[in-house]
Every structure is written in C-alpha cells, then in structure tokens.
Design a protein around this motif. Structure first.
Motif: not given
Lengths: 347, 150
Positions: A37-39, A47-49, A173-176, A208-209
């Motif tokens: 997962q990218p941060v 984005i790929p996860i 936005t930053s989130y987990f 955290c992304l």
C-alpha cells in the motif's frame, strides 16, 4: 425391561463435546502474508493496493464449502470508494473480479446473533473507525462475483488487488486504511475452534496514507489535532461539537482551565462577514469532558449562534481558542497568528 | 386384573373431567387504535450519529430540554426551536391514522413537505415518538425521542 446400553455420565459428555467440536470446525485459518500500500498519493491518482493472503482449511461436515471471497476496506467517506474502486483477485483456485456486496446481504454471524447487520454495518460494529481519530470514514465491502468451492485440508494462496482513485471530494486527507478478508459462509466469526488464536477473518492495519494535491481542506484523521470538529463535514443547520485538546502541545492556554471559543469572522452565503463573536460567556465556553482529561467541548447550533435567518446560510468560520479574558489565543498548530477555519459543506 | 380396571376407571374419569373443563372462548375483534399524537411533546433523548447530545446542548438561546412541539388539529407549532425536520410552524399528517409508518411536515410557506419514518413505541409504559432526520448533511443522522408533556 432393562436397557443394555450403559454410558457413564462423564463419557456421555465427552462424546457430545467431540460431536459438537466436529460439527463446529468448519473452515479456515486466514492470514495476510503481505500488504502493498502506498503511503502518499495525489488527488485523482489511481493507486494500487494488494493484499497477499494464505488460507489453510480444515472443513468438516461436509468436507468442503462453497463461498465467496469477501474483502472489507475502510476508506474516507469523501473518497466515495464504492464508486471509485475496482477490485480483482488471483488465487490458486482461480482468478476473478469482485463486486460491491449487495445491501440485501447480511453478515452471517450477526444473523446468528439476531442483529441482522449488513456487511458494512457489521464491519463498523466490530472494527469501528480502525485507528482513525475522526468519524469520517466508512466500510466498503466487496465479494467475489462467483462462488468458490474450497476443499478440506488444503492451503490456498491468493491476492486481492484494488485500484483506488483517491481524493474525490477535493480535500487533502490523511487516514489509516484497514483491510478485512474472510469468506461469506463464516463471515466475521471469532470462534475458530480449530485454532483459537485465529478467527475466521483477518485484519490488516495500513500505514497512514497521506493524500494531497488539492487546494481544499486538510482532513487529518491519523494525528491528534488541537481542535477537532464533529461532524467534520456539516451544514449550519445542525449541531457541531468543537473539541479543544489542551494537553496535545504546550500553548499559552496550557495552564488554563477557562477555555472559550472566539469566532473572529463568520462568513455567510450572501457575502457578509459577521464579527463580534469573539466573546467569553456561557455560550462560548468549552467544558472539560471529565476531570483532568484536557479535552474541552462546546456544541453549538451555528444558525442560532450567529443569528442566521431566511435563506442565508453560513459558509465558513474563522476562529481561535482563548482563555477567559481573551488575552491568550491559540490558533492552528498552536500559533496565535494563524486562525482555525471550518467550512460548512458536506463533501 | 383388578389393578387394570382401576387404571381404566381413572383414565376415563380424567378424560371426562378434561372434556368438561373445555369451553370455547369468543375472541373479540381487536381494533388498532388511532395514533393520536395531539398535545405538547418534549425531547427526552437526542442523538447525532448515535452520540447522545441530550445534556450537552443547553444554553439560554437554544436548549434541547426547552424544545416543544405541539400537535393539534392537523397543525403543529414549535417553541424554542432546534435543528429539526422543518423550520417554522405548519401542518402535519400521518400516512395512516391507525397503522402509521410515515409522518409528513409541511411548514407554512414551504412548497416541499418533509417526511420521515414514524415510530411510536411504548417505552416504560409511556408512548414515545421517535423521529429520525438529517437537517444538514445527509451522512449525519439525528434521532429525537419525544415524550408527551403532562
């Protein structure tokens, strides 16, 4: 007539227990072996996860199950992940794509418990906001489009691949992120009698992304904030709760317990800039949630607080937090020269 | 043999007794009462997305404890207003007077009536009127539980 069947009480219990155990051991020991997962990400970027899974099975009565792979993903509401994510899987039992879980599908454990929750509701009830500090995230649930027959005593490996377009709401936005995988037969059941330390599902916490790249608001759900407003997105005709954290960093207010909301300017939809609301009184006082918590709350109804009537609406508040005399002011990042802002909007 | 006859006698006696004890009860038709919500109501619990706000909103300009809504003759009036389904007084209607599932508010001067699910359970022996609505953003849901003011 005397019965010829002799079973001692203790033996009977043992036989029953074994029977129950045999019936209960249904499926799987799931494990996420790796998460990619990218941060960081930029608004509009896809984005790929990828989650790499390993599933060991131990299925009794019958010795196979037919189930869908289920994938639950925690995303910011503003990203509209249900509309902006595509999910596929590859596995040693075949490849395929996933679809949004129908809203009519109920999570099986909740059905057993009689609460009959949809999958997103069941995830929210069990896993909440994950590690996020603000309730502006939602569970989005996918299932494999086709069912898979999973045999007994096999170990299958699989990858869940998600392509996610981020930042749909135009904010930063930053989130987990949180990731749950399971299968549709056992759902979010905790009681894996085969291996008590592993439930029938896996949970993986993402780092955290941080998504940037817009000139919108900054929504940071990873880090504690000096001021949090709940709901984080609201209009003026509802209650908003302003919470000030007086223990987060050292500020001129650290030694004070008299904490007040000081609104420098309230902007309206008809272009007015309302002032005169930086006052310290009972209406503007934040009350500590509990002794020594350091968290101070004030819930206001903005339309009434600022005397808005008719079709006019509030668009934005620019404010500080002050002490009882208004002498010590705290703004964004603790800086008295940079005001906090709150925009009234739903996205 | 004598013992068997005794059992037979006892069995038939019990059967006779059981038969005699039966009688057909006539069940009266139960009519669902009309949902009469007329009167003044106050909020006993208010939540926002499940978080209890009942005691945290209490100022001298707006207060959950001071909110009142009065239903009378198809009209409603609100005193000490709060965020609600509608702004201002007007008329209301239930979709069915006996089996109501929806209540509709039409504020005076507004061309858009607002409807919400109508729930009217008895809690601790008292009728409670539950209203669920979103006065602002749709992702934020408020629930007001109201109790009639005596």
């Amino acid at each position: 007539m005397k019965s010829k069947l002799h079973i001692k009480g203790s033996t009977l219990w043992k036989v029953c227990a074994l029977l129950i155990l045999g019936i209960s051991l249904t499926c799987c020991f799931l494990e996420v072996t790796n998460l990619e997962q990218p941060v960081t990400a930029t608004a509009g970027q896809v984005i790929p996860i990828t989650l790499h899974d390993s599933i060991a099975t131990n299925i009794n009565t019958p010795n196979y199950i037919v189930a869908n792979y289920v994938y639950c993903f925690l995303a910011p509401k503003g990203w509209a992940a249900a509309q902006n994510a595509t999910v596929t899987y590859t596995s040693s039992l075949g490849n395929g794509s996933m679809q949004l879980m129908p809203s009519s599908s109920l999570e099986p454990t909740s059905v057993g418990a009689g609460t009959n929750l949809t999958w997103p509701a069941a995830c929210a009830a069990k896993f909440g906001l994950g590690k996020n500090l603000v309730n502006d995230v939602e569970w989005v649930v996918f299932e494999s489009k086709t069912q898979i027959t999973i045999d007994n005593t096999i170990t299958l490996t699989g990858n869940i691949n998600m392509q996610l377009k981020v930042g749909a709401d135009g904010n930063n936005t930053s989130y987990f992120p949180e990731y749950i995988t399971c299968e549709s037969v056992d759902g979010l059941n905790d009681d894996d009698l085969w291996d008590a330390s592993h439930p029938y599902w896996t949970r993986t916490d993402g780092a955290c992304l941080v998504q940037a790249g817009t000139d919108g608001d900054l929504n940071d759900y990873c880090n504690p904030q000096l001021v949090a407003v709940n709901p984080p997105k609201a209009l003026d005709n509802e209650f908003i709760t302003i919470t000030y954290n007086n223990k987060l960093i050292t500020t001129p207010l650290s030694t004070h317990s008299d904490i007040y909301l000081c609104v420098d300017t309230a902007y309206t939809s008809d272009g007015k800039a309302l002032t005169g609301f930086c006052v310290q009184n009972a209406q503007s006082q934040l009350i500590q949630t509990s002794a020594a918590s350091g968290l101070y709350n004030l819930t206001i109804w903005p339309r009434s607080y600022f005397g808005i009537t008719g079709t006019t609406t509030l668009t934005e508040l620019v404010y500080h937090i002050t002490d009882g005399q208004g002498n010590n002011r705290v703004g964004y990042g603790g800086n008295p020269n940079v005001a906090f802002t709150y925009k009234f909007k739903c996205n | 043999m004598k013992k068997l006859n005794k059992f037979k006698f006892l069995f038939f006696a019990l059967l006779l007794l059981a038969g005699a004890s039966c009688k057909v009860d006539k069940i009266k038709d139960v009519t669902e009462p009309v949902k009469d919500i007329s009167g003044s109501w106050r909020i006993i619990k208010a939540t926002r997305n499940g978080t209890d706000l009942t005691t945290v909103v209490d100022t001298n300009i707006y207060s959950i404890s001071k909110f009142r809504i009065n239903f009378s003759g198809g009209k409603y009036t609100i005193t000490n207003p709060l965020p609600f389904l509608v702004t201002g007084d007007g008329t209301y209607a239930l979709d069915n007077p006996q089996y109501a599932f929806t209540i509709t508010f039409s504020a005076t001067g507004s061309t858009t009536p607002v409807s919400t699910a109508f729930s009217y359970p008895i809690v601790d022996g008292t009728r409670v009127l539950n209203l669920v609505f979103s006065p602002g953003c749709p992702q934020t849901t408020y629930t007001y539980s109201l109790e009639k003011v005596n």
